[in-house]
Every structure is written in structure tokens, then in C-alpha cells.
Design a protein around this motif. Sequence first.
Motif, PDB file in Angstrom:
ATOM      1  N   ALA A  76      26.125   4.499 -14.331  1.00  0.00           N
ATOM      2  CA  ALA A  76      26.755   5.694 -13.768  1.00  0.00           C
ATOM      3  C   ALA A  76      26.439   5.855 -12.282  1.00  0.00           C
ATOM      4  N   SER A  77      25.239   5.485 -11.896  1.00  0.00           N
ATOM      5  CA  SER A  77      24.883   5.539 -10.477  1.00  0.00           C
ATOM      6  C   SER A  77      24.247   4.210 -10.085  1.00  0.00           C
ATOM      7  N   SER A  78      24.347   3.866  -8.826  1.00  0.00           N
ATOM      8  CA  SER A  78      23.869   2.575  -8.345  1.00  0.00           C
ATOM      9  C   SER A  78      22.352   2.452  -8.495  1.00  0.00           C
ATOM     10  N   PRO A  79      21.881   1.336  -9.046  1.00  0.00           N
ATOM     11  CA  PRO A  79      20.444   1.111  -9.129  1.00  0.00           C
ATOM     12  C   PRO A  79      19.854   0.624  -7.804  1.00  0.00           C
ATOM     13  N   PHE A  80      20.729   0.369  -6.838  1.00  0.00           N
ATOM     14  CA  PHE A  80      20.299  -0.144  -5.544  1.00  0.00           C
ATOM     15  C   PHE A  80      20.198   0.999  -4.537  1.00  0.00           C
ATOM     16  N   ALA A  85      28.231   2.349  -5.335  1.00  0.00           N
ATOM     17  CA  ALA A  85      29.034   1.803  -6.438  1.00  0.00           C
ATOM     18  C   ALA A  85      30.443   1.391  -6.011  1.00  0.00           C
ATOM     19  N   ASP A  86      30.903   1.811  -4.852  1.00  0.00           N
ATOM     20  CA  ASP A  86      32.239   1.427  -4.409  1.00  0.00           C
ATOM     21  C   ASP A  86      32.237   0.177  -3.514  1.00  0.00           C
ATOM     22  N   HIS A  87      31.090  -0.472  -3.381  1.00  0.00           N
ATOM     23  CA  HIS A  87      31.011  -1.698  -2.583  1.00  0.00           C
ATOM     24  C   HIS A  87      31.915  -2.753  -3.244  1.00  0.00           C
ATOM     25  N   MET A  93      26.721  -8.037  -7.389  1.00  0.00           N
ATOM     26  CA  MET A  93      25.306  -7.750  -7.128  1.00  0.00           C
ATOM     27  C   MET A  93      24.605  -7.294  -8.405  1.00  0.00           C
ATOM     28  N   LEU A  94      25.278  -6.464  -9.217  1.00  0.00           N
ATOM     29  CA  LEU A  94      24.692  -6.054 -10.498  1.00  0.00           C
ATOM     30  C   LEU A  94      24.411  -7.270 -11.372  1.00  0.00           C
TER      31      LEU A  94
END
Length: 185
Positions: A76-80, A85-87, A93-94
Motif C-alpha cells: 500500500a505504501s512504498s517500503p523505500f 510508488a508512482d516511479h 525495484m520491489l
Amino acid sequence: MIVGLDAGYEEAPTLPDFTDVRSDHPYYDEIMWAAGGGIVPGGEDGTFRPTRAADRVTLAAALYEMAGRPEVEVPASSPFKDVKADHPHYEAMLWAESEGVLTLNKGGAFRPSAALSRGMVAEALYAAAGSPAVESPSGDGQADAIAWSQAEGLDEGIVDGDELRPNARVDRAETAAWLYRFDRL
């Protein structure tokens, strides 16, 4: 003549005509393979930029493409800490992080634009290959990855003299060469 028969062959990729990669370039075949297959694409301006430093996101996207763009669980949200998340290469990358191909730094950043070193590329390819056994393992992940890449001939033509120089910068042409050889293992 048989019309409408699908023999199951894929269309051959159209090779790019880069203004900055001549046919006598040392990695010409590798660059054409990488760009023609969408592994390391060139720019919309008709250039490949072979001497430009390669970055972590380029390697993540290339290996993700070579793996067949496997389905990735998108949180749901970027772990980075440094990637939204819109990259455009978010899923790559995930995937790279979840497979241990490219890891986060201690602060939780992916560092997509960080320049690659030869040691980093060897480590990523070694992880992507499943970390195969190496002769006389040292216990040092990067040293084992370099020993493996040299035993497999992945760094052929990239070494300086007899040394890989693991901290040396990797450019886009060298990245294409590493990936081309890795694809042939």
C-alpha cells in the motif's frame, strides 16, 4: 503458400540505430541485444549513452525484464524511503529487493540513481543466479560474487589488466555486456 498460420515464432526485435554507438564499438553486439530486447533501452533522442554511468534502477529494471517481469506484490505504501510508488520502475525495484538482487541501505533507501560499481554488478548477478557455489568461498559476499563472475567469464573485457577493480564505475555499455553474458549462462 499458407496464409494465417501462426508458427509460434516471436518477431525479431528491431535493432536500434544509435547515433553514439558505431558498429566498431567494443560492446556493439551486447548493446544491440540489450537495447533491441528492451533490457537496457536507449533514449528517445536516438542515443544509447554508452559511457554514461549506469545506476541501480537501470540494473533492477534490466534484471526484472530478463526475469520475465514476474508478478510483484505491491504494498500500500512504498517500503523505500527514497522511492515513491508512482516511479516508473517501482515494481522492478520491489522485485529486485525482494529477491535479494539489490538490497536497501541501512536507512531503508533503495538509491535508484546511485552509480553502479563492478562489485555491485557482480553481487547482483550472483544473487540473480541463485548464489551458486564458488570454488574456495571466502565468506565475503562481494568477493564470492566476483570469483563466480570471473569463473563464468561475465567480466571478460571489463577487467583492467588482471584486476576487476570492484569499486570502479560501470557505464551503460559495460552493463549491457555483463547482462548479455549473464543471459547466456
